[in-house]
Motif scaffolding. Structure first.
Motif, mmCIF file in Angstrom:
data_model
loop_
_atom_site.group_PDB
_atom_site.id
_atom_site.type_symbol
_atom_site.label_atom_id
_atom_site.label_comp_id
_atom_site.label_asym_id
_atom_site.label_seq_id
_atom_site.Cartn_x
_atom_site.Cartn_y
_atom_site.Cartn_z
ATOM 1 N N GLY B 176 11.139 -50.171 86.723
ATOM 2 C CA GLY B 176 12.073 -51.277 86.919
ATOM 3 C C GLY B 176 12.272 -52.053 85.631
ATOM 4 N N GLU B 177 13.277 -52.905 85.662
ATOM 5 C CA GLU B 177 13.684 -53.641 84.466
ATOM 6 C C GLU B 177 12.581 -54.539 83.928
ATOM 7 O OE1 GLU B 177 16.810 -54.516 82.524
ATOM 8 O OE2 GLU B 177 16.745 -52.354 82.860
ATOM 9 N N ASN B 178 11.924 -55.265 84.837
ATOM 10 C CA ASN B 178 10.994 -56.286 84.381
ATOM 11 C C ASN B 178 9.543 -55.843 84.472
ATOM 12 O OD1 ASN B 178 12.871 -58.268 83.607
ATOM 13 N ND2 ASN B 178 13.253 -58.689 85.781
ATOM 14 N N ALA B 179 9.320 -54.546 84.401
ATOM 15 C CA ALA B 179 7.948 -54.064 84.420
ATOM 16 C C ALA B 179 7.215 -54.559 83.191
ATOM 17 C CB ALA B 179 7.950 -52.536 84.455
ATOM 18 N N LEU B 180 5.916 -54.750 83.311
ATOM 19 C CA LEU B 180 5.064 -55.189 82.198
ATOM 20 C C LEU B 180 5.588 -56.490 81.588
ATOM 21 C CD1 LEU B 180 4.932 -51.682 80.524
ATOM 22 C CD2 LEU B 180 3.179 -52.621 82.042
ATOM 23 N N GLY B 181 6.117 -57.358 82.434
ATOM 24 C CA GLY B 181 6.605 -58.644 81.953
ATOM 25 C C GLY B 181 7.818 -58.529 81.060
ATOM 26 N N GLY B 182 8.589 -57.466 81.234
ATOM 27 C CA GLY B 182 9.796 -57.314 80.432
ATOM 28 C C GLY B 182 9.529 -56.985 78.983
ATOM 29 N N PHE B 183 8.316 -56.487 78.678
ATOM 30 C CA PHE B 183 7.951 -56.159 77.289
ATOM 31 C C PHE B 183 8.836 -55.036 76.756
ATOM 32 C CE2 PHE B 183 5.456 -53.472 74.399
ATOM 33 C CZ PHE B 183 5.186 -54.398 73.408
ATOM 34 N N ASN B 184 9.495 -55.298 75.674
ATOM 35 C CA ASN B 184 10.377 -54.274 75.112
ATOM 36 C C ASN B 184 10.137 -54.097 73.615
ATOM 37 O OD1 ASN B 184 12.239 -52.291 75.319
ATOM 38 N ND2 ASN B 184 14.012 -53.637 75.182
ATOM 39 N N GLY B 185 8.893 -54.182 73.208
ATOM 40 C CA GLY B 185 8.565 -53.963 71.799
ATOM 41 C C GLY B 185 8.589 -55.253 70.991
ATOM 42 N N LEU B 186 7.976 -55.185 69.812
ATOM 43 C CA LEU B 186 7.890 -56.351 68.929
ATOM 44 C C LEU B 186 8.867 -56.177 67.776
ATOM 45 C CD1 LEU B 186 4.007 -56.530 68.654
ATOM 46 C CD2 LEU B 186 5.449 -57.951 70.101
ATOM 47 N N ASP B 187 9.497 -57.259 67.385
ATOM 48 C CA ASP B 187 10.375 -57.214 66.219
ATOM 49 C C ASP B 187 9.706 -57.995 65.086
ATOM 50 O OD1 ASP B 187 12.337 -56.968 64.438
ATOM 51 O OD2 ASP B 187 13.927 -57.849 65.666
ATOM 52 N N VAL B 188 8.886 -57.291 64.324
ATOM 53 C CA VAL B 188 8.105 -57.956 63.284
ATOM 54 C C VAL B 188 9.008 -58.349 62.111
ATOM 55 C CG1 VAL B 188 5.967 -57.789 61.965
ATOM 56 C CG2 VAL B 188 6.286 -56.376 63.971
ATOM 57 N N ALA B 189 10.005 -57.494 61.844
ATOM 58 C CA ALA B 189 10.833 -57.713 60.655
ATOM 59 C C ALA B 189 11.562 -59.046 60.710
ATOM 60 C CB ALA B 189 11.831 -56.574 60.514
ATOM 61 N N SER B 190 12.149 -59.359 61.892
ATOM 62 C CA SER B 190 12.918 -60.601 61.941
ATOM 63 C C SER B 190 11.994 -61.814 61.894
ATOM 64 C CB SER B 190 13.781 -60.636 63.196
ATOM 65 O OG SER B 190 12.970 -60.488 64.327
ATOM 66 N N PHE B 191 10.753 -61.633 62.363
ATOM 67 C CA PHE B 191 9.779 -62.717 62.242
ATOM 68 C C PHE B 191 9.497 -63.010 60.776
ATOM 69 C CE2 PHE B 191 5.300 -63.921 61.649
ATOM 70 C CZ PHE B 191 5.303 -65.142 62.301
ATOM 71 N N PHE B 192 9.288 -61.924 59.999
ATOM 72 C CA PHE B 192 9.022 -62.122 58.572
ATOM 73 C C PHE B 192 10.260 -62.627 57.854
ATOM 74 C CE2 PHE B 192 5.254 -59.272 58.945
ATOM 75 C CZ PHE B 192 4.354 -60.144 58.381
ATOM 76 N N ALA B 193 11.424 -62.150 58.283
ATOM 77 C CA ALA B 193 12.657 -62.507 57.580
ATOM 78 C C ALA B 193 12.934 -64.004 57.659
ATOM 79 C CB ALA B 193 13.824 -61.723 58.158
ATOM 80 N N GLN B 194 12.385 -64.664 58.703
ATOM 81 C CA GLN B 194 12.632 -66.104 58.834
ATOM 82 C C GLN B 194 11.977 -66.894 57.713
ATOM 83 O OE1 GLN B 194 11.212 -66.951 62.727
ATOM 84 N NE2 GLN B 194 13.040 -66.158 63.728
ATOM 85 N N ASN B 195 10.749 -66.513 57.355
ATOM 86 C CA ASN B 195 9.993 -67.351 56.428
ATOM 87 C C ASN B 195 9.857 -66.741 55.036
ATOM 88 O OD1 ASN B 195 9.354 -69.135 58.622
ATOM 89 N ND2 ASN B 195 7.962 -67.530 59.307
#
Lengths: 359, 248
Positions: B176-195
């Protein structure tokens, strides 16, 4: 190169009589060649290369701003640090003292646009030293020029940052930095238009040949100022560090092919030679001892090959610059060129083979 | 290995053999092509690994069952027939239940048929051992393949595109869509790109980067084995027996 040549010639004279009677070999007192030693050392050669690069670095930082010096410093520092750490970690002799890592770092920095984020310079330097040079056995065993490979790795990895060229500015003036395409793009369009000279006259802000020669154009730190590169070239030739064969055949091939491609336009061919990384690559990177052929004939084949690949990429490729790929490709060919152009030892017949040994 | 001159390893040994000691990808250098092709993203690598595990267990079991019936002269075509049937079954299952993975793996899913790991295990293990041991061997080798793919794709996706387990829900659409709390991977790049001005090293998702990472991980595993004092593994000795005959 001389280092390698001298023992080779003295070798033949010594081995020839010895090979005729192998039995008495053990009774002969022999010392291992080289018998004539030159005062040329790795450190001395590398120091000469650094000295030859200094005019280019000064010109680059004068034209593009003092950040170029910072980029160069980071390049050298991270290369030397990478070499030191690798040697320490692998419990090998510390080879930082031969200055080859410093040359690699400096060349990488000179291949970067001045706006490059510093961590990328450090990444490229570490890649060149660890992956390209040390993992293959260190200085003299690398299959490709570390600086060229690092440049290509960075071009593939960070295409936006690596093509972020700025207009040359007097850095003390208050003008903002303007990002633009390199003249190579205009040259590509000029080739496609069919008549380059007419195309140049339609461009309003295309730099004149003189200003291109003096370095008033967009490009990487080390590739813009042709004058400074030529000063370094003359110094290296004078010191005997490099020979004329590779740079002359490389640049000559590009000039000749571009003259044909531009339908005889001298302007077009001259722009092609002076813009982009051609001079930097031909003088400082294609002449790397480890990754270029040894014989004169081999060097000329190497230079012509580099020139042809550069021209094909510039004229027909989707990239506007092909110098680094040309050098890398010919680096991989240089062992084959060496095999094909092996100089004939004294006393051997032209057809090859060891007729002398049979007789 | 269940060779005559090596000591018997038992069920557990057969299972764990493929994890590190004889890891098909990192120690025997088999299955290189799918490894390099699908390890650009973790999700497709996991999908590929699971599909290969299924094919390996099924084909090993069936080949072990028929090992006395298959004439040795035509054994390779016979094995390929069994393997390709299993691949057809598995690829239909993948298409039915995880269609996004089916799209992502593309031609590499049917190409499991010619994956050297599967034919290699059939030839060197399943054709000589009992059904249960063969199934365990298939599972162990498959897990080794999955582990190698996982580690390679982890580095390639993390450094190369700056994400981790990107598009994870496509791996488990049946939850289903919201299995595992809707986890759909981590986006590390955009986190780093902010700072910071850090950005992914795109080379690693290109083929050249795949070879680099593959080499590095292989060297690491070899080093681990060296430290334990285990000799390097050579592929195919158990299937060939040429030097054994000479010795006898």
């Amino acid at each position: 190169m001389q280092n390698a040549k001298n023992p080779a010639t003295s070798n033949q004279e010594n081995i020839q009589p010895a090979s005729e009677d192998n039995n008495s070999l053990s009774e002969l007192k022999m010392t291992v060649s080289p018998h004539i030693k030159s005062s040329l050392t790795t450190k001395g050669v590398m120091l000469d290369v650094i000295i030859a690069l200094i005019p280019t670095l000064i010109a680059g930082s004068w034209i593009l701003g003092p950040r170029a010096l910072l980029v160069a410093f980071i390049g050298v520092l991270s290369s030397v640090l990478a070499e030191y750490l690798y040697n320490r970690l692998m419990k090998k002799d510390i080879t930082v003292g031969d200055l080859s890592a410093a040359v690699t770092g400096l060349l990488i920095a000179l291949n970067m646009p001045v706006t490059i984020p510093l961590w990328m310079v450090a990444f490229g330097s570490a890649f060149a030293i660890v992956v390209v040079k040390q993992l293959f056995g260190g200085l003299g065993r690398n299959f490709a020029n570390p600086a060229i490979t690092a440049r290509i790795v960075m071009l593939l990895s960070f295409p936006a940052a690596m093509n972020n060229f700025v207009m040359p500015v007097q850095w003390n003036s208050k003008t903002d930095i303007v990002t633009t395409a390199t003249p190579l793009y205009n040259l590509y369009e000029a080739f496609k238009s069919g008549s380059p000279d007419d195309y140049f006259s339609t461009l309003s802000d295309f730099p004149s040949l003189t200003s291109v020669f003096l370095g008033q154009m967009q490009g990487a730190i080390g590739e813009i100022c042709a004058v400074a590169l030529l000063i370094g070239f003359i110094y290296l030739i004078y010191r005997g560090v490099i020979r004329l064969a590779i740079p002359v055949s490389f640049v000559g091939t590009v000039f000749a092919v571009m003259l044909i491609a531009g339908k005889g336009s001298l302007n077009f061919a001259a722009y092609q030679v002076l813009t982009g990384g051609l001079l930097l690559g031909a003088i400082f990177m294609a002449t790397d001892y480890t990754t270029s052929p040894m014989s004169l004939k081999g060097k000329i084949i190497f230079g012509i090959g580099c020139g042809l690949i550069t021209c094909f990429i510039r004229l027909f490729g989707s990239l506007h610059e092909g110098v680094s790929y040309a050098i890398l490709i010919m680096n991989l060919f240089s062992p084959l060129i060496d095999r094909l152009t092996r100089p004939r030892p004294f006393g051997e017949s032209k057809k090859g083979g060891k007729q002398n040994a049979k007789a | 290995m269940a060779n005559e001159n090596t000591p018997k390893v038992g069920a557990l040994g057969t299972l764990t053999n493929g994890f590190v000691k004889e890891n098909p990808v990192l120690r025997l250098v088999l299955g290189t092509c799918p490894t390099l092709a699908v390890s650009t993203s973790m999700v497709s690598a996991i999908g590929m690994g699971i599909a290969t595990i299924m094919v390996l267990i099924l084909s090993n079991t069936i080949i072990s069952l028929f090992k006395r019936i298959i004439p040795s002269k035509v054994r390779i075509p016979a094995y390929i027939v069994v393997i390709s049937s299993m691949v057809t079954v598995v690829s239909m299952l993948v298409k039915a239940f995880v269609p996004v993975i089916y799209e992502a793996l593309g031609v590499y899913l049917p190409l499991i048929t010619v994956n050297c790991i599967i034919l290699g295990r059939a030839e060197s293990f399943a054709s000589k051992n009992s059904v249960i041991l063969s199934a365990l061997d298939g599972l162990g080798m498959g897990i080794g393949f999955l582990a190698a793919l996982f580690s390679i794709s982890f580095l390639r996706e993390f450094v190369g595109s700056g994400t981790l387990l990107n598009n994870f829900t496509s791996l488990v659409p049946f939850l289903g869509e919201n299995a595992l709390g809707g986890f759909n991977g981590l986006d590390v790049a955009s986190f780093f790109a902010q700072n910071t001005n850090l950005e992914p090293v795109k080379l690693l998702i290109l083929p050249a980067g795949g070879f680099l990472i593959y080499g590095f991980i292989m060297a690491l595993v070899n080093r681990m084995n060296h430290k334990k004092g285990k000799p390097s593994v050579t592929m195919g000795c158990e299937g060939c027996n040429a030097c054994e005959k000479e010795a006898k």
